[in-house]
Structure formats: structure tokens, C-alpha cells
Write an enzyme that holds these catalytic residues in place. Structure first.
Site, PDB file in Angstrom:
ATOM      1  N   GLU A 122       0.857  -1.189   0.000  1.00 58.19           N
ATOM      2  CA  GLU A 122       0.000   0.000   0.000  1.00 58.19           C
ATOM      3  C   GLU A 122       0.888   1.232   0.000  1.00 58.19           C
ATOM      4  O   GLU A 122       1.911   1.269   0.688  1.00 58.19           O
ATOM      5  CB  GLU A 122      -0.864   0.081   1.265  1.00 58.19           C
ATOM      6  N   ILE A 123       0.510   2.221  -0.778  1.00 62.89           N
ATOM      7  CA  ILE A 123       1.035   3.564  -0.611  1.00 62.89           C
ATOM      8  C   ILE A 123      -0.192   4.426  -0.363  1.00 62.89           C
ATOM      9  O   ILE A 123      -1.105   4.457  -1.187  1.00 62.89           O
ATOM     10  CB  ILE A 123       1.816   4.055  -1.840  1.00 62.89           C
TER      11      ILE A 123
END
Length: 382
Positions: free
Chosen positions: A282-283
Site C-alpha cells: 500500500e502507498i
């Protein structure tokens, strides 16, 4: 004397010569005046996902410069790991450094429900010149809440084990899912940051990344970025969507306009199609999780007890939250970040594979396999 026609021919010749000269010497001019570009302006551009436009050239880094124009996002890497994960952490972190962070120097935050050993700290600190902080997770954020009916939870685990549901009998796995769903972004070590890049042990990063995806997220006001999307195991979330519908019915004002509902539902929200972004990568925008909509959403789900009475994962919880409370164009597919978490991988294709000097096999790519949900993400922009 030259006739008027000769003047016209001369002028046209000069214009054409300048056009070709500029086309070869100025890439942006060449793209803007290409036949395909002119055609798009005349007939209109066909709707398509934003990632297909690529990353603006201005974001690509000269390896001798810390980041484009000297800017950097207010961001950190986040590892949730135990001391026993050390070898896997080292493998993942070394690739993050070699592929990206040796140029951009973002800090790291490591979180654990037990204190990190000196060996763990020493080995990860040798891999980077960036700042590293080690944090202890408060027990109340990690362990099963006292208000959970243990008899009911035990029966649910036994049933899942009998039905061969992955991690069906594990309490620690449920603790991790609940923590990642609703508590990691509240940790004191993350309070000073706005963006994060989640990394897990034993993952692969296949491509050189000479631009800053965290800065891209910040500048384009994105809130969630992913590389792999797929279907959740229905046996782990039998009542999750019922809880989601109940929350939405009582809080319609929190649902974003132009959201990504059609990524997670094929019938306008009546049922869940089980699609989710694979949250081991995830970013994201920490302020999105900290915001009113997601905070109320998580607290509502948590009170249902589904993390323990079933086996709700942080991937569907995060994905549904992003799909409902963010605009669809705030969710980004990082097409150019080659990534593997067994058993699935995203391997960039074509020019992106060459540009990143990727070492994954382009034929081993999960994007449009039958169990992938990327086509549903693409369809949001059709």
C-alpha cells in the site's frame, strides 16, 4: 523577382523544417504535434484509467539529485514485523533500498507487539542511511478485546479450521488484521507523517524506480495506491457487506461523490463482489484513514466483532473504505512498480518493463488473470 507562389513555398519550407527540428530536439513538442495527439484533440480522447497516461517526466529523478526539484513528501516506509521475520525483512528492505530508496532516502518505521531485538535493529540499520524508528504496539491495539465473546470466537475458529479456511484458526492473524485495519495509522511514531508505503517481509521489488511515487501521491492528491487486486475468500467475510450496508444506510453523507463503488459491487451496493486491493503493498494517505468517514466506518465494523467471529481482513476493509470514501481518481494503480508477494505478482509490461530494467518475467503477470480484479478497476474509468 520571386512570384507570390514562390514566397508561399519558401515559407512552408521554413515552417516544415522548424517543425521537424523541434520534433527531434523537444520531446514534449513532438508528442503534442504528433498525428495521434492531433487526432485525440479532434475526436476526443477515449476514457481510460489515469495510470495509462504514465508518470510526468518532471518526476523522474537524476540519480545525482535527492528528488525532483529537491522536494520530498512527508512520508515513511512502514514495516509490521516480528523478530523472527528478520531474514524476510532484510530481503524486502534491501530491494527497497536498491530499487528506490538509496536515491530518495525516506525514513522507516518498524512496529512490533514485542520489543525488537538488538540483532534485528543492527541488521536493518546496516542496510540504509535513512532514519529508522522502532515502535512498540500498545497491547490494547493488538490483543483481542475483552468484550469479544470467546466461546463464540472459539467456535468460529474451529469451524474455519474444519473447512480449511486459510488462517482460520489463528488469533494472532486476526489481531494483525484488526491492527492494520484500524490502529497502525494511530501509532505515535506515524503521527508526524502524512503518507506511508507499507512493506512486508519476503516480498520482491523487480524494477528500478527513478521517480518518487510518494511525491506523486501528494501532488495529485491521491489517497490509496496498489499493485495487485483480487477476490477475497467469501468464507472469511460472510457478514462484512451486511455491516457495510448498515453503516452506509445510516451515514450516507460520508460516502464520496464519484466514488469507486462499482469496483466492489456489481449491483450498486446491494452485494459485495469480493474484490479488494491486496494490502500487503500500500502507498496511502494516513490522513484519509484518520479522517471522520473512515474512523467512524472502522469503529462501526469493530463493534460488530467480525475480526474475531469471522476472519475479516484488512485488505477488504481498507479497499471498501477507499472505494466508498474517496473519489475513484484518488485511487492509483502503480503499473510501473514490479512487485511479488507469493503467490501473486505484478510485472510491468512493454515500455514500463524496459524503463524500470525489471527482472521479473513479463509472462508471469497477474493483472488480467481470472482471479484478478484489475479489469474492474479499469472499468471505473471507461
Amino acid at each position: 523577382m520571386m512570384t507570390p507562389m514562390r514566397y508561399v513555398v519558401l515559407v512552408l519550407g521554413i515552417i516544415i523544417s522548424l517543425h521537424f527540428l523541434l520534433s527531434f530536439s523537444h520531446e514534449e513538442y513532438g508528442r503534442a504535434t504528433s498525428l495521434s495527439s492531433i487526432s485525440e484533440h479532434l475526436v476526443g480522447t477515449k476514457p481510460h484509467p489515469p495510470y495509462q497516461d504514465g508518470v510526468p517526466e518532471e518526476y523522474y529523478n537524476d540519480p545525482t539529485v535527492a528528488s525532483p526539484k529537491g522536494r520530498r513528501a512527508n512520508a515513511t516506509f512502514v514495516f509490521l514485523a516480528r523478530n523472527g521475520d528478520l531474514n524476510g525483512v532484510v530481503m524486502s528492505m534491501k530491494q527497497v533500498e536498491d530499487r528506490f530508496n538509496k536515491e530518495f532516502q525516506y525514513p522507516y518505521v518498524f512496529l512490533n507487539e514485542e520489543p525488537f531485538s538488538d540483532e534485528f535493529k543492527d541488521r536493518v540499520q546496516t542496510l540504509t542511511d535513512s532514519k529508522i524508528e522502532f515502535g512498540l504496539i500498545p497491547k490494547e491495539d493488538w490483543i483481542q478485546p475483552t468484550w469479544i465473546d470467546e466461546e463464540r470466537a472459539t467456535a468460529a475458529r474451529k469451524d474455519m479450521v474444519q473447512n480449511n479456511v486459510i488462517y482460520g484458526g489463528s488469533v494472532p492473524y486476526r489481531n494483525m488484521c484488526r491492527f492494520n485495519s484500524g490502529f497502525f495509522y494511530r501509532h505515535e511514531l506515524l503521527a508526524k507523517y502524512k503518507y506511508y508505503w507499507r512493506v512486508e517481509p519476503d516480498v520482491n521489488f523487480f524494477c528500478d524506480l527513478h521517480y518518487d511515487p510518494l511525491l506523486l501521491m501528494q501532488d495529485q492528491k491521491k489517497v490509496y495506491g496498489f499493485t495487485v487486486s483480487l477476490y477475497e475468500y467469501p468464507a472469511t467475510i460472510p457478514t462484512l457487506w451486511d455491516a457495510v450496508k448498515e453503516f452506509v444506510d445510516t451515514n450516507p453523507d460520508l460516502v464520496a461523490h464519484d466514488n469507486a463503488m462499482s469496483f466492489v459491487s456489481d449491483d450498486g451496493g446491494k452485494s459485495y463482489n469480493n474484490c479488494h486491493f491486496w494490502s500487503n503493498f500500500e502507498i496511502g494517505d494516513l490522513d484519509f484513514w484518520r479522517g471522520e468517514a473512515y474512523t467512524k466506518f472502522f469503529d462501526f465494523l469493530d463493534k460488530k466483532g467480525g475480526f474475531y467471529y469471522e476472519r475479516w481482513g484488512d485488505a477488504p476493509v481498507h479497499s471498501i473504505g477507499a472505494a466508498l470514501f474517496a473519489k475513484k481518481d484518488q485511487i492509483h494503480f502503480f503499473n510501473d512498480i514490479g512487485y511479488r508477494h507469493n503467490p501473486f505478482q505484478h510485472c510491468p509490461q512493454g515500455e514500463a518493463h524496459k524503463k524500470g530494467k525489471c527482472w521479473c518475467n513479463p509472462q508471469d503477470n497477474f493483472d488480467y488473470e481470472w482471479y484478478s480484479c484489475l479489469k474492474r478497476y479499469d472499468a471505473l474509468f471507461a
